[in-house]
Design a protein around this motif. Sequence first.
Motif, short mmCIF file in Angstrom:
data_model
loop_
_atom_site.label_atom_id
_atom_site.label_comp_id
_atom_site.label_asym_id
_atom_site.label_seq_id
_atom_site.Cartn_x
_atom_site.Cartn_y
_atom_site.Cartn_z
N LYS A 24 -50.27 -8.16 76.58
CA LYS A 24 -51.25 -7.36 77.33
C LYS A 24 -50.77 -7.09 78.75
N LYS A 25 -50.29 -8.13 79.43
CA LYS A 25 -49.83 -7.99 80.81
C LYS A 25 -48.69 -6.96 80.89
N LEU A 26 -47.73 -7.07 80.00
CA LEU A 26 -46.59 -6.15 80.02
C LEU A 26 -47.00 -4.74 79.61
N ARG A 27 -47.90 -4.64 78.64
CA ARG A 27 -48.39 -3.33 78.21
C ARG A 27 -49.05 -2.63 79.38
N GLU A 28 -49.90 -3.35 80.10
CA GLU A 28 -50.61 -2.75 81.24
C GLU A 28 -49.64 -2.41 82.37
N GLN A 29 -48.65 -3.27 82.62
CA GLN A 29 -47.66 -2.98 83.66
C GLN A 29 -46.89 -1.71 83.35
N LYS A 30 -46.65 -1.46 82.07
CA LYS A 30 -45.91 -0.26 81.66
C LYS A 30 -46.80 0.96 81.54
N GLY A 31 -48.11 0.78 81.71
CA GLY A 31 -49.05 1.89 81.69
C GLY A 31 -49.46 2.39 80.31
N TYR A 32 -49.33 1.54 79.32
CA TYR A 32 -49.74 1.90 77.96
C TYR A 32 -51.16 1.42 77.70
N SER A 33 -51.95 2.25 77.06
CA SER A 33 -53.26 1.80 76.57
C SER A 33 -53.04 1.06 75.25
N GLN A 34 -54.06 0.36 74.81
CA GLN A 34 -53.97 -0.29 73.50
C GLN A 34 -53.74 0.74 72.41
N LEU A 35 -54.42 1.87 72.52
CA LEU A 35 -54.27 2.92 71.51
C LEU A 35 -52.86 3.48 71.51
N ALA A 36 -52.30 3.73 72.68
CA ALA A 36 -50.95 4.29 72.75
C ALA A 36 -49.93 3.32 72.13
N LEU A 37 -50.08 2.03 72.42
CA LEU A 37 -49.17 1.05 71.84
C LEU A 37 -49.37 0.97 70.33
N ALA A 38 -50.61 0.94 69.90
CA ALA A 38 -50.89 0.88 68.46
C ALA A 38 -50.27 2.08 67.74
N GLN A 39 -50.42 3.25 68.30
CA GLN A 39 -49.86 4.45 67.69
C GLN A 39 -48.33 4.42 67.69
N ALA A 40 -47.75 3.91 68.75
CA ALA A 40 -46.30 3.78 68.81
C ALA A 40 -45.79 2.81 67.74
N LEU A 41 -46.64 1.86 67.37
CA LEU A 41 -46.30 0.91 66.30
C LEU A 41 -46.58 1.47 64.91
N GLY A 42 -47.17 2.67 64.85
CA GLY A 42 -47.46 3.29 63.56
C GLY A 42 -48.85 3.03 63.04
N HIS A 43 -49.74 2.55 63.88
CA HIS A 43 -51.12 2.28 63.47
C HIS A 43 -52.03 3.40 63.97
N LYS A 44 -53.13 3.61 63.29
CA LYS A 44 -54.05 4.67 63.66
C LYS A 44 -55.17 4.20 64.59
N SER A 45 -55.35 2.89 64.66
CA SER A 45 -56.41 2.35 65.51
C SER A 45 -55.87 1.17 66.33
N VAL A 46 -56.68 0.71 67.27
CA VAL A 46 -56.25 -0.36 68.18
C VAL A 46 -56.44 -1.75 67.60
N HIS A 65 -43.61 -7.43 64.94
CA HIS A 65 -44.42 -6.74 65.95
C HIS A 65 -43.81 -6.94 67.33
N LEU A 66 -43.45 -8.19 67.65
CA LEU A 66 -42.92 -8.49 68.97
C LEU A 66 -41.60 -7.76 69.21
N TYR A 67 -40.77 -7.67 68.20
CA TYR A 67 -39.51 -6.93 68.32
C TYR A 67 -39.80 -5.46 68.61
N GLN A 68 -40.71 -4.88 67.85
CA GLN A 68 -41.06 -3.47 68.03
C GLN A 68 -41.70 -3.22 69.40
N ILE A 69 -42.59 -4.10 69.82
CA ILE A 69 -43.25 -3.94 71.12
C ILE A 69 -42.23 -4.06 72.25
N ALA A 70 -41.32 -5.01 72.13
CA ALA A 70 -40.27 -5.16 73.14
C ALA A 70 -39.45 -3.88 73.23
N TYR A 71 -39.14 -3.29 72.10
CA TYR A 71 -38.39 -2.04 72.08
C TYR A 71 -39.18 -0.91 72.74
#
Length: 86
Positions: A24-46, A65-71
Amino acid sequence: MKNIEDVTTEVIDAFHLQIGRNVKKLREQKGYSQLALAQALGHKSVGLVSQSELYLKKQHFNIKHLYQIAYILDVPITTFFEDINI
């Protein structure tokens, strides 16, 4: 030698919770919403992201998941394990 019996359910729960907080901390630092990250991971919802960040219903990120999120966030995967004491 350490005893595996020391690794209780509570210890594992705290481990997953801290990883979720770090994501969460890193996602917010990078300016991603939960939805944007979820969609980048191939999910339709948060659902996965929101529940895993909070460790809600014991939902947690797996290593894939952690590998994909790190990427996606362009961070070393090891940053998700900061502030975890073993």
